[in-house]
Scaffold this motif. Structure first.
Motif: not given
Lengths: 618, 618
Positions: B243, B246-247, B250-251
């Motif tokens: 997961m 995604d983190l 997104v950056r």
């Protein structure tokens, strides 16, 4: 004015007049909007000693400059009034999308004064407003009221309303919008009931102007994406806020059986994780919010059959552990009854738990309780009491007064375990298991409250706040006066969220600099981190000044005796009680620039904040 | 000795002798165990210039004092050797339960030296050990080897083994235990293959003695419960480490197409959230771990049909974004092939991505690649290349050398986009989107690595570490030399986790004070926070000293040219590159007490750490 609609409505319920009034830009720059602007009106217009239920009290609905924009989770509005529960500055805050509808109707807020001779509701339709008869709505629950108003005005309006608890002047009645979103605390629904104002419905298509829309939109989208991918979002979306029950219980600070212990053995039966695998049928989010922490739940059959929303963390705290219910179905029904009656779940569950301990100790007997046996763990009794409270029927009439007044009436030592601060019932975090929370409960302007500083985030559940310089708590079992600064910083920073119209969860997820950039580009102002921090401190001090004018002294920044005198009997925090409240308060007042004897803001502090005019008034 | 079994095995593979040796308590007090103790042996016994594949190199398996106790997530062991991939100090670390089995067999560690003339494996059975013929295992995959050894020794043993990649001397071959847990990095499996050691199997019932078991148990259980209720646990259990994709995406720092950009448009197809709703059939946890981040996955049919574990974050990084695969099924098969061949997923995927860019730029052509078209996004090609690498077949023979050696052989400008530090391929976090990570990549003793400092936690994914005083990064887009201290502090603190036998995730979840109390009560030592921090720093400096002795200079604390010269072309970090590496290094050396010119630990620093004997050796 960018970010604002530029005007508010003033509704005098006594003579039924409605006037429009322009926002003063100077006030907006000083108090931002939302809770800040509403507090300014309250301080200026509601004189010392006003009866909260009388015509001179104002009930102020106010949105913020971000409300209704694409900024993350910017769907909030607040209600500010003199609280009938605490007698001090009262505020309640709600999400959903009512605030957005109000703003799109052309107004930033509505100030109600006076008392109507008969039930009415206010309908605002794209720049126009009228008071309408509410005789047919009086006595109706929230969902029915919502339905009936939409029949009259159309499906495309949004309704904020009281249920019968507000009509019946339950002291902790709430205002509910979007059928399930509560402006819950401080008895704002009681003030609305006293004014015989059933509801406020709004709709419209007015556009909110943004100063630099491209930049604003870029920052908004980028931060929406960031929050959308955060662990906080994933966790709260998956399990809802009720999952926090586990986090708090594991530290031994989940108030159980009216705070007799901090360990609830049946926590697994009522937590968000269990909810997710049993009653949950859908998830919902408030306007523009990436998180979707709201639950849609169904109890299909049996005595607790219901369909609605929740329960949230505070529901499983107040009805679950505090009343020792182990049936998540019963708790879900309790939540939905509170929503439909328009009751604050925290105060309702807490007051019932308090009554149960009174019964356990023989201070209340079956002779007082319409024959009900108020035993911890009896879900049927809890459900019956909710009905009785909303109707002020039998023993419900006493419980409808809230913990503080109940304790005073019962006497017989009940004050020793009456769990409130300034008259507001406490949320489900025991400061004996995370000491700094005790200071925050004691100082919050609206009374025993967790959301004012949300110090429970960093101290209890290991969520730091990015919106302050440093939210770390070294060891939550130690009372460290230096950490009073964190409480002050969080109170100030989170006040800004109530002013601009954004959920405080966003304060955990986004850095101050992004908020400052976002506000600057929304409003077209020069706006710095210093301005951000000072605005929060200014509003916080003005609310404090309101309280001081109403007679608040240092003695009111207190905690219930149980937290100071009775150590927790078991669990990880066994043997702990709050011991250094006085030293913590000294340090806190020092950081605040408040007089250590009286707790009053010092004139220098008020002047530093541009609140010179307040100096002579307190 | 509390916490330890008190002895290790020395296995000389050249002449087939096995001896037992007592642990020196003094060494344990200085280096704790695990990686620390192993590094002490390596520094003392493997002389400068030793050929990593030769008989003088040692392959050291070592557990820590917490391994096998009830302390949270204490199931880990490490393998330390001189790395054939970097030529420097090499370390790999694994969970599952092999380390626990080794300890219960009566030994804290095993040191292999020499080279066997024929394939063997070591069987340790409750205090006794023997080398057994492995001719029938040679050429077998990991799962088959595991099955065959259990047939011979019984189901109640645990096997750490190489697959055919280690046998074939793939430079980034891994050692795999529990069939799917990898001691992955630095080519430890290549050293094992060079020694003709196929596997180490262990079983036994020896008890680990705890000094103050009641207190130790209480602290362990309390912290287990705390972690068990944390958001980190809930998130990682629900969605697995994948997961994080995604983190990071997104950056704008999710390395894509061999780091040509940091935004992977198909991230939603390969993230842990998608995995959870598609291929996931079960979750697993390592020994004593509350988190259960391991995935059990099945691809039911089609070209990528497989059943096994994973993928983890680094797999979806290395095979997903870096190779631009959008098929989670193909990525899952790639993960399982790596497990069964015994390949490090990070180096395998990264080297393939590097080869793909070489192909894109014409540096490799179909004439070099056995006719394969090495195009980004072609899952079938990726799967074929994994087979070829493990077998060193055709183009796989070149790829099996890893990025650094490939770039040197190909020349033609390939070095400009060869993504490694010190020869170790990089994990899936782009420092151009969180600058401080660049410093950590540059300084990590084992080469381009994220787990050494795990500064990605606080800088990239907003998880602070409780095991250091302050892990905050103010603004991850700014290079702030003062924050070099956070890298140093995390390197030191997390080194302790590798020494004591615990997963570094626990460093996010538990406070230093609890670790110190837990270690003191496990070991029966006086042990302070200062001791904790100094032990980590001591081990870190000793590994650095090993590297310095092997010829490492400041020039080796470098980053790939792409990160320094090519700004990210799009996304939230668009236009950013690493610009202040030199200033960051200056600050870092200053905090470390290392010479700024040479990068050598200063004599005073070594003496302060009790490493006086090292001073003359570097």
């Amino acid at each position: 004015m960018f970010g604002y609609m530029g005007k508010i409505l003033r509704v005098d319920l006594t003579n039924g007049t409605i006037t429009e009034e322009s926002l003063k830009e100077e006030d907006c720059k000083m108090f931002l909007g939302g809770s800040g602007l509403a507090t300014k009106y309250l301080f200026d217009e509601v004189p010392k000693g006003t009866d909260p239920l009388g015509p001179d009290n104002e009930l102020i609905f106010m949105t913020g400059p971000l409300t209704g924009t694409e900024s993350p989770s910017a769907g909030r509005y607040c209600v500010v009034t003199k609280s009938p529960l605490t007698g001090f500055w009262g505020e309640a805050n709600s999400g959903g999308s009512w605030g957005v509808y109000l703003k799109n109707s052309g107004f930033d807020g509505v100030i109600f004064s006076g008392i109507s001779s008969k039930p009415v509701y206010l309908a605002i339709d794209d720049g126009k407003a009228e008071l309408r008869d509410a005789a047919h709505l009086w006595g109706k629950g929230v969902s029915e009221t919502d339905r009936l108003i939409k029949e009259e005005l159309g499906e495309d309006c949004n309704v904020a309303t009281i249920g019968i608890a507000g009509e019946n002047l339950v002291r902790y009645a709430a205002i509910i919008n979007d059928v399930h979103r509560a402006a819950g605390r401080c008895g704002v629904g009681m003030v609305m009931g006293a004014k015989r104002l059933k509801a406020v419905a709004a709709r419209g298509t007015q556009e909110i102007k943004i100063a630099n829309n491209d930049v604003f939109s870029e920052i908004s989208k980028r931060n929406y994406d960031l929050v959308n991918e955060s662990m906080m979002k994933i966790t709260f979306e998956t399990y809802g806020t009720a999952m926090v029950a586990d986090l708090v219980n594991v530290r031994g600070g989940f108030p159980t059986r009216n705070w007799q212990t901090g360990v609830y053995p049946d926590v697994d039966k009522i937590s968000g994780i269990t909810l997710e695998s049993t009653l949950l049928v859908d998830r919902k989010h408030c306007y523009a919010c990436p998180i979707s922490c709201a639950r849609v739940s169904v109890v299909k059959s049996g005595p607790y059959a219901c369909k609605g929303e929740g329960p949230e963390f505070e529901t499983v705290g107040a009805f679950g552990a505090m009343c020792a219910l182990e049936s998540l179905e019963a708790i879900t029904l309790a939540h939905n009854l509170c929503d439909d009656y328009g009751l604050d779940v925290v105060s309702t569950g807490s007051t019932i738990a308090f009554a149960m301990e009174c019964y356990e100790k023989g201070i209340l007997t079956s002779a007082d309780t319409d024959g009900l046996e108020l035993r911890f763990g009896d879900a049927d009794v809890v459900i019956q009491l909710i009905h009785k409270i909303a109707r002020r029927e039998g023993i419900g009439d006493l419980l409808a007064e809230g913990t503080k007044r109940m304790a005073a009436r019962l006497d017989k030592g009940a004050e020793a375990f009456a769990m409130h601060v300034k008259g507001l019932e406490l949320p489900a975090y025991d400061p004996r298991a995370a000491k700094i929370c005790g200071l925050a409960f004691a100082t919050a302007n609206r009374g025993g409250d967790h959301i004012t500083a949300y110090i429970e985030g960093p101290s209890f559940i290991d969520i730091p706040f990015l919106c302050v310089e440093d939210s770390r708590i070294e060891d939550s079992m130690v009372e460290n006066p230096a950490e009073a600064k964190v409480v002050k910083d969080l109170e100030d920073a989170l006040t800004v969220f109530d002013c601009v119209g954004t959920c405080k969860f966003m304060g955990m997820a986004m850095a101050t600099e992004d908020w400052v950039d976002m506000l600057a580009n929304c409003l077209g102002w020069e706006f710095t981190v210093g301005d951000f921090r000072q605005a929060g401190e200014r509003v916080y001090n003005l609310a404090r000044a309101f309280n001081v004018r109403e007679g608040l002294t240092r003695a009111d920044d207190a905690l219930p005796r149980r937290l100071l005198e009775e150590p927790l009997p078991e669990g990880p925090a066994e043997g702990h009680k709050v011991e250094k409240l006085d030293q913590m308060l000294d340090a806190y007042y020092e950081f605040r620039g408040w007089d250590k004897k009286t707790g009053k803001p010092m004139p220098e502090k008020l002047r530093e904040l541009g609140l010179d005019y307040v100096v002579d008034k307190i």
